[in-house]
Scaffold this motif. Structure first.
Motif, PDB file in Angstrom:
ATOM      1  N   LEU A 240      42.426  47.323  40.223  1.00  0.00           N
ATOM      2  CA  LEU A 240      41.684  46.913  39.033  1.00  0.00           C
ATOM      3  C   LEU A 240      41.804  45.410  38.788  1.00  0.00           C
ATOM      4  CD1 LEU A 240      42.703  49.831  36.637  1.00  0.00           C
ATOM      5  CD2 LEU A 240      40.452  49.460  37.689  1.00  0.00           C
ATOM      6  N   PRO A 241      40.786  44.804  38.170  1.00  0.00           N
ATOM      7  CA  PRO A 241      40.846  43.377  37.847  1.00  0.00           C
ATOM      8  C   PRO A 241      41.935  43.080  36.821  1.00  0.00           C
ATOM      9  CG  PRO A 241      38.572  44.158  37.807  1.00  0.00           C
ATOM     10  CD  PRO A 241      39.442  45.376  37.894  1.00  0.00           C
ATOM     11  N   LEU A 242      42.667  41.996  37.063  1.00  0.00           N
ATOM     12  CA  LEU A 242      43.679  41.521  36.120  1.00  0.00           C
ATOM     13  C   LEU A 242      43.227  40.246  35.417  1.00  0.00           C
ATOM     14  CD1 LEU A 242      46.933  41.987  38.254  1.00  0.00           C
ATOM     15  CD2 LEU A 242      46.075  43.476  36.428  1.00  0.00           C
ATOM     16  N   LYS A 243      42.616  39.347  36.174  1.00  0.00           N
ATOM     17  CA  LYS A 243      42.155  38.071  35.621  1.00  0.00           C
ATOM     18  C   LYS A 243      40.827  37.687  36.270  1.00  0.00           C
ATOM     19  CE  LYS A 243      46.850  36.253  34.877  1.00  0.00           C
ATOM     20  NZ  LYS A 243      47.797  35.156  35.240  1.00  0.00           N
ATOM     21  N   LEU A 244      40.024  36.985  35.493  1.00  0.00           N
ATOM     22  CA  LEU A 244      38.762  36.458  36.010  1.00  0.00           C
ATOM     23  C   LEU A 244      38.621  35.021  35.509  1.00  0.00           C
ATOM     24  CD1 LEU A 244      36.004  36.908  37.441  1.00  0.00           C
ATOM     25  CD2 LEU A 244      35.093  37.559  35.197  1.00  0.00           C
ATOM     26  N   SER A 245      38.460  34.087  36.432  1.00  0.00           N
ATOM     27  CA  SER A 245      38.218  32.699  36.056  1.00  0.00           C
ATOM     28  C   SER A 245      36.934  32.234  36.718  1.00  0.00           C
ATOM     29  CB  SER A 245      39.386  31.800  36.473  1.00  0.00           C
ATOM     30  OG  SER A 245      39.515  31.771  37.883  1.00  0.00           O
ATOM     31  N   SER A 246      36.245  31.316  36.081  1.00  0.00           N
ATOM     32  CA  SER A 246      34.999  30.826  36.659  1.00  0.00           C
ATOM     33  C   SER A 246      34.755  29.383  36.251  1.00  0.00           C
ATOM     34  CB  SER A 246      33.811  31.693  36.213  1.00  0.00           C
ATOM     35  OG  SER A 246      33.564  31.533  34.833  1.00  0.00           O
ATOM     36  N   GLU A 247      33.988  28.711  37.082  1.00  0.00           N
ATOM     37  CA  GLU A 247      33.524  27.366  36.773  1.00  0.00           C
ATOM     38  C   GLU A 247      32.060  27.275  37.168  1.00  0.00           C
ATOM     39  OE1 GLU A 247      34.187  22.771  38.303  1.00  0.00           O
ATOM     40  OE2 GLU A 247      35.954  24.026  37.919  1.00  0.00           O
ATOM     41  N   CYS A 248      31.210  27.064  36.177  1.00  0.00           N
ATOM     42  CA  CYS A 248      29.775  26.899  36.409  1.00  0.00           C
ATOM     43  C   CYS A 248      29.460  25.423  36.222  1.00  0.00           C
ATOM     44  CB  CYS A 248      28.971  27.766  35.437  1.00  0.00           C
ATOM     45  SG  CYS A 248      27.179  27.573  35.610  1.00  0.00           S
ATOM     46  N   ARG A 249      29.152  24.752  37.324  1.00  0.00           N
ATOM     47  CA  ARG A 249      28.936  23.308  37.286  1.00  0.00           C
ATOM     48  C   ARG A 249      27.437  23.007  37.444  1.00  0.00           C
ATOM     49  NH1 ARG A 249      31.899  18.926  37.667  1.00  0.00           N
ATOM     50  NH2 ARG A 249      33.784  20.175  38.012  1.00  0.00           N
ATOM     51  N   GLN A 261      27.054  15.390  35.154  1.00  0.00           N
ATOM     52  CA  GLN A 261      27.649  16.672  35.494  1.00  0.00           C
ATOM     53  C   GLN A 261      28.395  17.230  34.284  1.00  0.00           C
ATOM     54  OE1 GLN A 261      29.562  17.251  39.391  1.00  0.00           O
ATOM     55  NE2 GLN A 261      29.275  15.061  39.741  1.00  0.00           N
ATOM     56  N   GLU A 262      28.322  18.526  34.154  1.00  0.00           N
ATOM     57  CA  GLU A 262      29.150  19.218  33.174  1.00  0.00           C
ATOM     58  C   GLU A 262      29.455  20.612  33.706  1.00  0.00           C
ATOM     59  OE1 GLU A 262      26.794  19.071  29.621  1.00  0.00           O
ATOM     60  OE2 GLU A 262      25.827  20.982  30.059  1.00  0.00           O
ATOM     61  N   ALA A 263      30.552  21.145  33.251  1.00  0.00           N
ATOM     62  CA  ALA A 263      30.980  22.449  33.768  1.00  0.00           C
ATOM     63  C   ALA A 263      31.444  23.334  32.620  1.00  0.00           C
ATOM     64  CB  ALA A 263      32.112  22.275  34.781  1.00  0.00           C
ATOM     65  N   LEU A 264      31.069  24.586  32.692  1.00  0.00           N
ATOM     66  CA  LEU A 264      31.554  25.594  31.752  1.00  0.00           C
ATOM     67  C   LEU A 264      32.708  26.326  32.422  1.00  0.00           C
ATOM     68  CD1 LEU A 264      31.125  27.121  29.036  1.00  0.00           C
ATOM     69  CD2 LEU A 264      29.721  28.749  30.329  1.00  0.00           C
ATOM     70  N   ILE A 265      33.884  26.248  31.815  1.00  0.00           N
ATOM     71  CA  ILE A 265      35.096  26.846  32.379  1.00  0.00           C
ATOM     72  C   ILE A 265      35.467  28.071  31.550  1.00  0.00           C
ATOM     73  CG2 ILE A 265      37.452  26.410  33.120  1.00  0.00           C
ATOM     74  CD1 ILE A 265      35.462  24.462  34.319  1.00  0.00           C
ATOM     75  N   THR A 266      35.722  29.192  32.205  1.00  0.00           N
ATOM     76  CA  THR A 266      36.168  30.387  31.495  1.00  0.00           C
ATOM     77  C   THR A 266      37.412  30.968  32.154  1.00  0.00           C
ATOM     78  OG1 THR A 266      34.792  31.919  32.787  1.00  0.00           O
ATOM     79  CG2 THR A 266      33.807  30.967  30.819  1.00  0.00           C
ATOM     80  N   ARG A 267      38.262  31.582  31.325  1.00  0.00           N
ATOM     81  CA  ARG A 267      39.468  32.267  31.783  1.00  0.00           C
ATOM     82  C   ARG A 267      39.585  33.566  30.989  1.00  0.00           C
ATOM     83  NH1 ARG A 267      38.743  28.717  34.801  1.00  0.00           N
ATOM     84  NH2 ARG A 267      40.124  27.022  35.474  1.00  0.00           N
ATOM     85  N   VAL A 268      39.683  34.680  31.699  1.00  0.00           N
ATOM     86  CA  VAL A 268      39.769  35.991  31.046  1.00  0.00           C
ATOM     87  C   VAL A 268      40.924  36.787  31.636  1.00  0.00           C
ATOM     88  CG1 VAL A 268      38.522  38.106  30.422  1.00  0.00           C
ATOM     89  CG2 VAL A 268      37.254  35.975  30.780  1.00  0.00           C
ATOM     90  N   ALA A 269      41.653  37.484  30.774  1.00  0.00           N
ATOM     91  CA  ALA A 269      42.738  38.376  31.217  1.00  0.00           C
ATOM     92  C   ALA A 269      42.448  39.788  30.709  1.00  0.00           C
ATOM     93  CB  ALA A 269      44.077  37.888  30.685  1.00  0.00           C
ATOM     94  N   PHE A 270      42.615  40.795  31.588  1.00  0.00           N
ATOM     95  CA  PHE A 270      42.366  42.197  31.251  1.00  0.00           C
ATOM     96  C   PHE A 270      43.688  42.945  31.140  1.00  0.00           C
ATOM     97  CE2 PHE A 270      38.852  40.661  33.900  1.00  0.00           C
ATOM     98  CZ  PHE A 270      37.746  40.931  33.098  1.00  0.00           C
ATOM     99  N   GLU A 271      43.719  43.931  30.243  1.00  0.00           N
ATOM    100  CA  GLU A 271      44.911  44.762  30.109  1.00  0.00           C
ATOM    101  C   GLU A 271      44.546  46.071  29.409  1.00  0.00           C
ATOM    102  OE1 GLU A 271      47.705  42.603  27.770  1.00  0.00           O
ATOM    103  OE2 GLU A 271      46.393  42.426  26.020  1.00  0.00           O
ATOM    104  N   ASP A 272      45.554  46.922  29.273  1.00  0.00           N
ATOM    105  CA  ASP A 272      45.427  48.191  28.541  1.00  0.00           C
ATOM    106  C   ASP A 272      44.343  49.095  29.106  1.00  0.00           C
ATOM    107  OD1 ASP A 272      47.421  47.282  26.829  1.00  0.00           O
ATOM    108  OD2 ASP A 272      45.992  46.444  25.385  1.00  0.00           O
ATOM    109  N   TYR A 273      44.286  49.208  30.428  1.00  0.00           N
ATOM    110  CA  TYR A 273      43.344  50.143  31.037  1.00  0.00           C
ATOM    111  C   TYR A 273      43.740  51.579  30.717  1.00  0.00           C
ATOM    112  CZ  TYR A 273      41.194  46.548  34.056  1.00  0.00           C
ATOM    113  OH  TYR A 273      40.524  45.460  34.546  1.00  0.00           O
ATOM    114  N   LYS A 274      42.755  52.392  30.420  1.00  0.00           N
ATOM    115  CA  LYS A 274      42.983  53.829  30.226  1.00  0.00           C
ATOM    116  C   LYS A 274      41.765  54.611  30.697  1.00  0.00           C
ATOM    117  CE  LYS A 274      46.074  53.361  26.242  1.00  0.00           C
ATOM    118  NZ  LYS A 274      46.305  53.666  24.821  1.00  0.00           N
TER     119      LYS A 274
END
Length: 274
Positions: A240-249, A261-274
């Motif tokens: 299962l996914p734990l983290k997702l990071s991305s950079e859209c430049r 130039q500009e970039a959209l940076i995202t960081r996501v953490a997943f938890e509590d799967y059921k």
């Protein structure tokens, strides 16, 4: 000896699984595994980095909780707003104060539909929809892209690098931005206003501004190069996914031939799967 033997077996099992499946298959299994869960929570941050390389003050947090497999509640706001809120625990208890946007989504026939109070449900409605990482992974799964394993992953994890083809990345970004622009369409936003002469004139002006903004955005995208790279951290044991990071430049040349130039940076953490 037994503990050592167990650790060796786990390591060998992980290596064998990595040899058994390609990076693309591991990615697809992770997306499918998440899609099969009844519940999951996530916490994300996003910000814009401009030409200088320094982050701007346009930084936000968002939190989400999937329940009953197809129902998602998301909250969006500044770090300060969440701090005043008392954290995500308060949000999960249903407490929502000024400065934090709340939106509810339902997944129907594979599409995430925003149910915003006072408006007709619309596919892709609302700014929060683009930052729904579950939807993001599902859509990413359908794009033309290259996938490879990254080295140096933490013990017990894989890190998969996903890069959509530039044309697919631009088309995907345009589709998502247009969905957001459609939610700002004054013909939707002023549905409750009475059609007096003054309001009709206001609606006309706002419609003109909206149309011009759409045209400007499309023109800028047409002359831009879009490159997006994702890194997905996957639990080797569960898949299962734990983290997702991305950079859209986004890169484009201005009127004076200067590169912007500009970039959209995202960081996501997943938890509590059921």
């Amino acid at each position: 000896m037994q503990v050592c033997a167990f650790l060796v077996i786990c390591v060998l099992s992980g290596c064998a699984l990595e040899r058994q499946y390609t990076p693309e298959q591991i990615f697809k299994r992770a997306v499918a595994g998440m899609a099969g869960k009844e519940m999951v929570t996530f916490t994300g941050r996003t910000g814009i980095r401009a030409d200088s390389g320094l982050p701007t003050n346009q930084q936000f947090e968002y939190h989400g909780r999937l329940r009953n497999h197809d129902e998602l509640i998301m909250h969006w706001g500044s770090e300060e707003a969440f701090r005043k809120q008392g954290g995500y625990v308060a949000l999960k208890q249903g407490k929502s104060e000024h400065g934090v946007t709340r939106e509810r989504f339902l997944r129907q026939n594979g599409k995430w539909i925003a149910l915003t109070s006072g408006y007709t449900p619309m596919v892709g409605n609302g700014m929060l929809n683009r930052f729904n990482p579950i939807q993001e992974l599902e859509e990413l799964n359908t794009l033309n892209k290259s996938i490879r394993m990254e080295t140096g992953a933490a013990r017990g994890t894989w890190v998969v690098r996903i890069e959509p083809e530039p044309a697919s990345a631009k088309r995907w970004l345009k589709e998502r931005l247009m969905k957001e622009m459609n939610t700002l369409n004054p013909q939707i936003g002023i549905l409750k206003m009475q059609h007096t002469g003054t309001n009709r004139e206001l609606q006309k002006k706002l419609s003109q501004i909206w149309a011009q903004s759409c045209e400007d955005m499309n023109n800028q995208l047409e002359h831009s190069v879009v490159r997006t790279v994702y890194h997905l951290t996957i639990d080797r044991q569960t898949g299962l996914p734990l983290k997702l990071s991305s950079e859209c430049r986004i890169s484009r040349q201005g009127a004076n031939e200067e590169l912007h130039q500009e970039a959209l940076i995202t960081r996501v953490a997943f938890e509590d799967y059921k």
